[in-house]
Structures are given as structure tokens and as C-alpha cells.
Design an enzyme around this catalytic site. Structure first.
Site, PDB file in Angstrom:
ATOM      1  N   LYS A   1      27.971  32.263 -20.819  1.00  0.00           N
ATOM      2  CA  LYS A   1      28.991  33.437 -20.465  1.00  0.00           C
ATOM      3  C   LYS A   1      30.136  32.609 -20.194  1.00  0.00           C
ATOM      4  O   LYS A   1      31.340  32.935 -20.510  1.00  0.00           O
ATOM      5  CB  LYS A   1      28.442  34.352 -19.643  1.00  0.00           C
ATOM      6  CG  LYS A   1      28.523  33.774 -18.140  1.00  0.00           C
ATOM      7  CD  LYS A   1      27.146  34.010 -17.763  1.00  0.00           C
ATOM      8  CE  LYS A   1      26.896  32.877 -16.727  1.00  0.00           C
ATOM      9  NZ  LYS A   1      25.298  32.576 -16.403  1.00  0.00           N
TER      10      LYS A   1
ATOM     11  N   GLY B   1      20.890  38.568 -20.027  1.00  0.00           N
ATOM     12  CA  GLY B   1      19.580  38.002 -20.537  1.00  0.00           C
ATOM     13  C   GLY B   1      18.798  38.813 -21.700  1.00  0.00           C
ATOM     14  O   GLY B   1      19.438  39.013 -22.823  1.00  0.00           O
TER      15      GLY B   1
ATOM     16  N   ILE C   1      18.483  42.059 -22.240  1.00  0.00           N
ATOM     17  CA  ILE C   1      18.768  43.368 -22.566  1.00  0.00           C
ATOM     18  C   ILE C   1      19.734  43.278 -23.686  1.00  0.00           C
ATOM     19  O   ILE C   1      21.017  42.569 -23.790  1.00  0.00           O
ATOM     20  CB  ILE C   1      19.721  43.885 -21.247  1.00  0.00           C
ATOM     21  CG1 ILE C   1      18.934  44.128 -20.178  1.00  0.00           C
ATOM     22  CG2 ILE C   1      20.241  45.278 -21.582  1.00  0.00           C
ATOM     23  CD1 ILE C   1      19.878  44.407 -18.692  1.00  0.00           C
TER      24      ILE C   1
ATOM     25  N   GLY D   1      13.850  29.882  -5.748  1.00  0.00           N
ATOM     26  CA  GLY D   1      14.620  29.820  -7.062  1.00  0.00           C
ATOM     27  C   GLY D   1      15.130  30.856  -7.630  1.00  0.00           C
ATOM     28  O   GLY D   1      15.579  30.711  -8.785  1.00  0.00           O
TER      29      GLY D   1
ATOM     30  N   GLU E   1      20.796  29.583  -6.854  1.00  0.00           N
ATOM     31  CA  GLU E   1      20.978  28.232  -7.050  1.00  0.00           C
ATOM     32  C   GLU E   1      21.278  27.693  -5.670  1.00  0.00           C
ATOM     33  O   GLU E   1      21.814  28.176  -4.803  1.00  0.00           O
ATOM     34  CB  GLU E   1      22.478  28.229  -8.012  1.00  0.00           C
ATOM     35  CG  GLU E   1      22.382  28.849  -9.102  1.00  0.00           C
ATOM     36  CD  GLU E   1      21.513  28.181 -10.306  1.00  0.00           C
ATOM     37  OE1 GLU E   1      21.371  26.838 -10.089  1.00  0.00           O
ATOM     38  OE2 GLU E   1      21.333  28.714 -11.326  1.00  0.00           O
TER      39      GLU E   1
ATOM     40  N   LYS F   1      30.706  37.951 -17.226  1.00  0.00           N
ATOM     41  CA  LYS F   1      30.052  39.174 -18.235  1.00  0.00           C
ATOM     42  C   LYS F   1      30.739  40.440 -18.330  1.00  0.00           C
ATOM     43  O   LYS F   1      30.922  41.048 -19.400  1.00  0.00           O
ATOM     44  CB  LYS F   1      28.679  39.246 -17.623  1.00  0.00           C
ATOM     45  CG  LYS F   1      27.741  38.404 -17.297  1.00  0.00           C
ATOM     46  CD  LYS F   1      26.601  38.425 -16.414  1.00  0.00           C
ATOM     47  CE  LYS F   1      25.491  37.139 -16.429  1.00  0.00           C
ATOM     48  NZ  LYS F   1      24.687  37.207 -15.286  1.00  0.00           N
TER      49      LYS F   1
ATOM     50  N   GLY G   1      16.033  34.233 -16.484  1.00  0.00           N
ATOM     51  CA  GLY G   1      14.495  33.404 -16.707  1.00  0.00           C
ATOM     52  C   GLY G   1      14.602  32.994 -18.182  1.00  0.00           C
ATOM     53  O   GLY G   1      15.148  33.421 -19.212  1.00  0.00           O
TER      54      GLY G   1
HETATM   55  N1  HSE Z   1      22.783  33.465 -12.353  1.00  0.00           N
HETATM   56  C1  HSE Z   1      22.624  34.933 -13.060  1.00  0.00           C
HETATM   57  C2  HSE Z   1      22.096  36.035 -12.435  1.00  0.00           C
HETATM   58  C3  HSE Z   1      21.522  34.466 -14.438  1.00  0.00           C
HETATM   59  O1  HSE Z   1      21.791  35.651 -11.154  1.00  0.00           O
HETATM   60  O2  HSE Z   1      22.018  36.988 -12.752  1.00  0.00           O
HETATM   61  C4  HSE Z   1      22.579  33.845 -15.511  1.00  0.00           C
HETATM   62  O3  HSE Z   1      23.447  34.545 -15.739  1.00  0.00           O
END
Ligand code: HSE
Length: 427
Positions: A106, A135, A137, A188, A191, A206, A303
Site C-alpha cells: 500500500k 488483506g 476483504i 507477532g 511489528e 489505505k 496474515g
Molecule cells: N500492519 C497491518 C495491520 C497489516 O496491522 O493491519 C498490513 O497492512
């Protein structure tokens, strides 16, 4: 007869491995149903010797981007590198070489959509990016195609799973931000450097993509007002709950004719609103179109397999297309049709302050608000007086952002000290 398509990967982390596994496990089904077979010829990685959970043949790995970007056999390039560079340069080069690009990135996409699309159109290549937003959707495809017959005037998105997980935990257990973030990192779900998520940038990238598609006009990342969740406090979440609100990091886009507002910030939504029940790392997009009315998409926004689901569907769509389609933006075709960014949006506000517990305090606070034409809907005094101060929570009626900021600035700190201000959506 099966159509064979040779593809190259840029990167092979979590999502890349997911795509590898999905193509391996579901390839026969795709071939049987769609008559398509994808062959992964080259995989660009930094370290070919790194242990991976997919059995990529060693000869497929390369550390030279040219082996993917300039190989005439490779028709589709799938990108999982993330970040602006070198991803953007690679994607541009692939498109200029006539290769169709499928990306989950993105950042590079939101920042360079124009240039990428121009290069794609010039070479006739496809540019697919379903995985870049939410993701699994199918929100991109829905906005590009299934909802074309609508004037969409509102989008509310929970488009970042990390922050939704943190806010859900804080709301359910009253835990402090720092503790939940640490736990999310351990699991996890966040990050090691969580800045892009918790500061709202990921959601803003986004939102710029979603708003551009929904409003048929380019809304850039810079157009989005961004505030993250780093200052969110368990006490505000609790006070909001008592008033019937749930705190979410909302990505909000609204339009009224050519006036557009796009913002990402912690927002109180009514606890009986469908978005309030989107828990944990789930994503959701709630929108309103003049014909479709209210609609909500819910699913996994990150994921390996959920993101691979979007990428492999894009691969199939790209391979089946007679001609690749590109969205059009009114402000590109005709620069006179300029979208106007509205930075002075209207909404109710939640304000928590520590006020001196003495006569006249409420009227001083009310005067600051009244002077700016901000109307108070409710005031609550919370808890016991401590060190001569009490907690006051004010909910306003619909008010202008700028007027609200002026009212807050006018508060005399000796009378009432601002602790937090949170915007409310009454939808
Ligand atoms: N780091 C993003 C989130 C996932 O936590 O939704 C990838 O865009």
C-alpha cells in the site's frame, strides 16, 4: 486447454510463502475451474540461504532484481517487499517492461499510483492491488466494479488489525496501552517497530486508496489527517463505555459534492454500531452509497493465507482479463474538477479535563465553548476530588473542528486542564 503463466516474486516473506503454498495446494483447482496454471520461475530475496517454510527450489532464488524484472519469460510480477523503495522502482520497471504487476504494497502504491498506472497503461500491462488494503476483504474489487452504480458519500474503516487488537484488549480488560503493545509484539501481532501501525500511517495509506476509488478522484496520502493511538488512555476508553461508546481507530472518508474529508484518528462510535463489535485483529469497512445504502465488509486484513487469498484471486483475474482495466479519476481527466479538501469537519467531541473543584468553574468552561459556538450536550463530573481537582467529561453537539480547537486553547489551565479530546461519530 490450460493457459500457462510464468510469474516472478519480489520477496518471499510471510505473505510470499502464503502465495507459494496457496498456488501449490490450490493450483489444480484453479486449473480445473479456470484453465490457468501459474509457474513461479524466479524469487528475488536478500538471502537465499535463509530457512523458509516453503520448499522453493534453490535454483529459483535470485538476489538480482533483473532476473525477475527483465526476464521476457516472466509475464506477471508479484511484489511483497513492502515500503516505498526499492519496491516502487522495481514495480515501475516491471510495468515498463510490459509485465502485469500484482502488489500487496500500500505504501509504494498509494504514493505512486499515478506513475504506476501511467506506465501500466502505456505498456498495456495490468496493475492489481486488492491485497494492499484490508488483506482478504474484496473491498478494492467491490469499489472498482460491484459498487459502480453508487454515489458513495461515506466510508468508515477499521483498516489496521494491529491497532484494533490493541484497542480491543484495552477496552475488554482495561489494560494500559504500553502493556498491550508489548504483548502484541510478543505474539507477532505488532511489528518490533510499531510506528507505522500505531501512528495511523498504515491506515492513512489505505484510506487514500479507498477514498480515491470511492470518490473517483485522487485523494493523496498527504490529504489525509492522521492521528494514531499512542496517546490513548484506558480511562478515556472506560469513560466512553459508560456513555455508550467504543473506541476505534477509524479511517473516515466523507464527501459532499466536491468537498472531501479524509481522516484517521481514534474515534468513539456508538457501542451498538456494527463497527464497535469488530474485535481483535479483524478489519472492516462500512460504507454508504445512495443506491446500495449501508454495507459492511468484515474479514482478515493481514496474515499469510488471507493476504495470499487476495493476491491469487488477482492473479486469476489478471490472467483471465481480455483487456486490463484502470480506474479513472475525475480530477485527472479534467483538472478543473478539483476535489476540495475539507479540514474543518463537523462532529461531536468528547473532552476530558481536570478542573478545579470550586464555584464558577463549570461556567468558565462553558463560556470558552459558547464563545466558539460549541454547544455542550452533556457534562459529567467523575470520581472524587483529588488535590483540589476533579475529572470533568464533556460531550458536545456537532461542532467544527477548528472552533473546538480554539475553545480548548482558550481554557485557562488554572481552571481546567485538558487531558484528552476524542472525536465522536454518531452514525
Ligand atoms: N500492519 C497491518 C495491520 C497489516 O496491522 O493491519 C498490513 O497492512
Amino acid at each position: 486447454m490450460t493457459k500457462h503463466i510464468t510469474i516472478g516474486f519480489l520477496g518471499c516473506g510471510n505473505v510470499g510463502s502464503g502465495v507459494w503454498r496457496l498456488l501449490e495446494g490450490f493450483g489444480d483447482d484453479i486449473e480445473h475451474r479456470a484453465g490457468l496454471r501459474f509457474h513461479i520461475k524466479k524469487v528475488l530475496v536478500r538471502d537465499p540461504s535463509k530457512q523458509r517454510d516453503v520448499a522453493v527450489p534453490p535454483e529459483a532464488f535470485t538476489t538480482d532484481p533483473a532476473d525477475v524484472l527483465d526476464d521476457p519469460d516472466i509475464e506477471f510480477v508479484v511484489e511483497f517487499l513492502g515500503g516505498e523503495q526499492p519496491a516502487y522502482d522495481y514495480l515501475l520497471r516491471a510495468l515498463k517492461n510490459g509485465k502485469t504487476v500484482i502488489t500487496a504494497n500500500k505504501v509504494a502504491f498509494a504514493l505512486h499510483w499515478h506513475e504506476l498506472q501511467r506506465a501500466a497503461k502505456a505498456s498495456g500491462a495490468g496493475l492489481y492491488y486488492e491485497a494492499a488494503v484490508c488483506g482478504a476483504i474484496p473491498i478494492i474489487h467491490s469499489l472498482e466494479e460491484s459498487l459502480q452504480a453508487n454515489y458513495i458519500d461515506k466510508i468508515y474503516g477499521i483498516v489496521n488489525g494491529t491497532t484494533n487488537y490493541i484497542l480491543t484488549r484495552m477496552s475488554k480488560n482495561g489494560e494500559p496501552y504500553a502493556k498491550v503493545l508489548e504483548e502484541a509484539q510478543r505474539l507477532g501481532l505488532a511489528e518490533p517497530d510499531p510506528a507505522a501501525d500505531v501512528e495511523g500511517l498504515d491506515a492513512a495509506y489505505k484510506l487514500s486508496i479507498l477514498a480515491s476509488l470511492a470518490f473517483h478522484g485522487r485523494v493523496t496520502f498527504e490529504d489525509v489527517y492522521v492521528e494514531g493511538i499512542t496517546h490513548v488512555n484506558a480511562e478515556d476508553i472506560r469513560c466512553g463505555q459508560e456513555l455508550g461508546y467504543t473506541l476505534k481507530l477509524l479511517a473516515i472518508a466523507k464527501r459532499d459534492g466536491l468537498r472531501v474529508e479524509t481522516r484517521v484518528h481514534p474515534t468513539f462510535v456508538r457501542s451498538d454500531h456494527p463497527l464497535a463489535n469488530v474485535s481483535g485483529s479483524f478489519n472492516a469497512v462500512y460504507l454508504h452509497g445512495h443506491a446500495c445504502k449501508e454495507m459492511m465488509f468484515l474479514g482478515r486484513g493481514a496474515g499469510d493465507l488471507p493476504t495470499a487469498s487476495a493476491i491469487v484471486s488477482d492473479l486469476e483475474r489478471a490472467a483471465s482479463a481480455c483487456q486490463h482495466q484502470y480506474p479513472t479519476f475525475q480530477n485527472e481527466i479534467n483538472p478543473k474538477v478539483a476535489l476540495q479538501q475539507n479540514k474543518d469537519w463537523q462532529c461531536p467531541f468528547y473532552i476530558r479535563m481536570l478542573a478545579a473543584d470550586e464555584p464558577g468553574v463549570l461556567s468558565s468552561v462553558a463560556k470558552c465553548f459558547a464563545d466558539e459556538n460549541v454547544s455542550i450536550a452533556a457534562v459529567q463530573q467523575k470520581g472524587e476530588c483529588q488535590d483540589g481537582r476533579v475529572t470533568l467529561v464533556v460531550i458536545t453537539h456537532q461542532a467544527s473542528e477548528k472552533a473546538m480547537q480554539r475553545a480548548i486553547a482558550a481554557l485557562d489551565r488554572h481552571v481546567a486542564k485538558l487531558e484528552s479530546i476524542i472525536r465522536v461519530e454518531q452514525e
